[in-house]
Motif scaffolding. Sequence first.
Motif, mmCIF file in Angstrom:
data_model
loop_
_atom_site.group_PDB
_atom_site.id
_atom_site.type_symbol
_atom_site.label_atom_id
_atom_site.label_comp_id
_atom_site.label_asym_id
_atom_site.label_seq_id
_atom_site.Cartn_x
_atom_site.Cartn_y
_atom_site.Cartn_z
ATOM 1 N N HIS A 128 0.791 -1.224 0.000
ATOM 2 C CA HIS A 128 0.000 0.000 0.000
ATOM 3 C C HIS A 128 0.826 1.279 0.000
ATOM 4 O O HIS A 128 0.330 2.335 -0.378
ATOM 5 C CB HIS A 128 -0.972 -0.006 1.186
ATOM 6 C CG HIS A 128 -2.067 -1.021 1.026
ATOM 7 N ND1 HIS A 128 -1.990 -2.265 1.576
ATOM 8 C CD2 HIS A 128 -3.224 -0.973 0.352
ATOM 9 C CE1 HIS A 128 -3.073 -2.952 1.264
ATOM 10 N NE2 HIS A 128 -3.849 -2.190 0.519
ATOM 11 N N SER A 131 2.512 3.271 -3.831
ATOM 12 C CA SER A 131 1.961 4.398 -4.586
ATOM 13 C C SER A 131 2.373 5.739 -3.969
ATOM 14 O O SER A 131 2.566 6.721 -4.686
ATOM 15 C CB SER A 131 0.436 4.294 -4.650
ATOM 16 O OG SER A 131 -0.112 4.279 -3.344
ATOM 17 N N LEU A 134 5.866 6.418 -5.212
ATOM 18 C CA LEU A 134 5.823 6.777 -6.631
ATOM 19 C C LEU A 134 5.372 8.223 -6.797
ATOM 20 O O LEU A 134 5.942 8.980 -7.589
ATOM 21 C CB LEU A 134 4.884 5.834 -7.384
ATOM 22 C CG LEU A 134 4.830 5.990 -8.888
ATOM 23 C CD1 LEU A 134 6.212 5.767 -9.495
ATOM 24 C CD2 LEU A 134 3.840 5.018 -9.488
ATOM 25 N N ALA A 135 4.373 8.633 -6.028
ATOM 26 C CA ALA A 135 3.927 10.032 -6.080
ATOM 27 C C ALA A 135 5.002 10.963 -5.539
ATOM 28 O O ALA A 135 5.216 12.064 -6.053
ATOM 29 C CB ALA A 135 2.638 10.194 -5.278
#
Length: 155
Positions: A128, A131, A134-135
């Motif tokens: 979880h 992401s 990555l952002a």
Amino acid sequence: MTTLIEDSAPFIMWGTLIVFNVGIIKLLQVTLRDADLNTALKEKSPQGPPTTTTVTTNVTQDGAPVGEKTLQTEETTEAQPASEDSSYSRIAGMIGAVVMAVFLWALGNIILYKCFGDVGQVGDIMQHVGSFFLAGAALFAPYAANKLTSAFKQN
């Protein structure tokens, strides 16, 4: 009846967390000891005319002494004076980097804590948070694009 390992598990867990956090703090102290944030956050663009520095070096030719056959080389460098303004992009990047570093530090604590309790949740946590990282990496995309552009520029 409990075993010695079960009785000492909280001490091992807390000891591991303390060692992890002390290690991170020492690493930050060593890494950031000579960091000058005021200079790092200043704008790079020049405000005045460039200053020129010329260095003259006497080089001997064919092993001759420095007084006889010498070549004189000059190296000229131009330096732009530093701006006194802070750069918004550098401040935003620093804040983003600090937030990501603190999040990673906290994530390390949570994963170590879960390893002593419910190991099955560690995989779920790692899936979880991918992401988020990555952002967060998108925060540095303009810097990476700028570096790639300057690498392929012709002088």
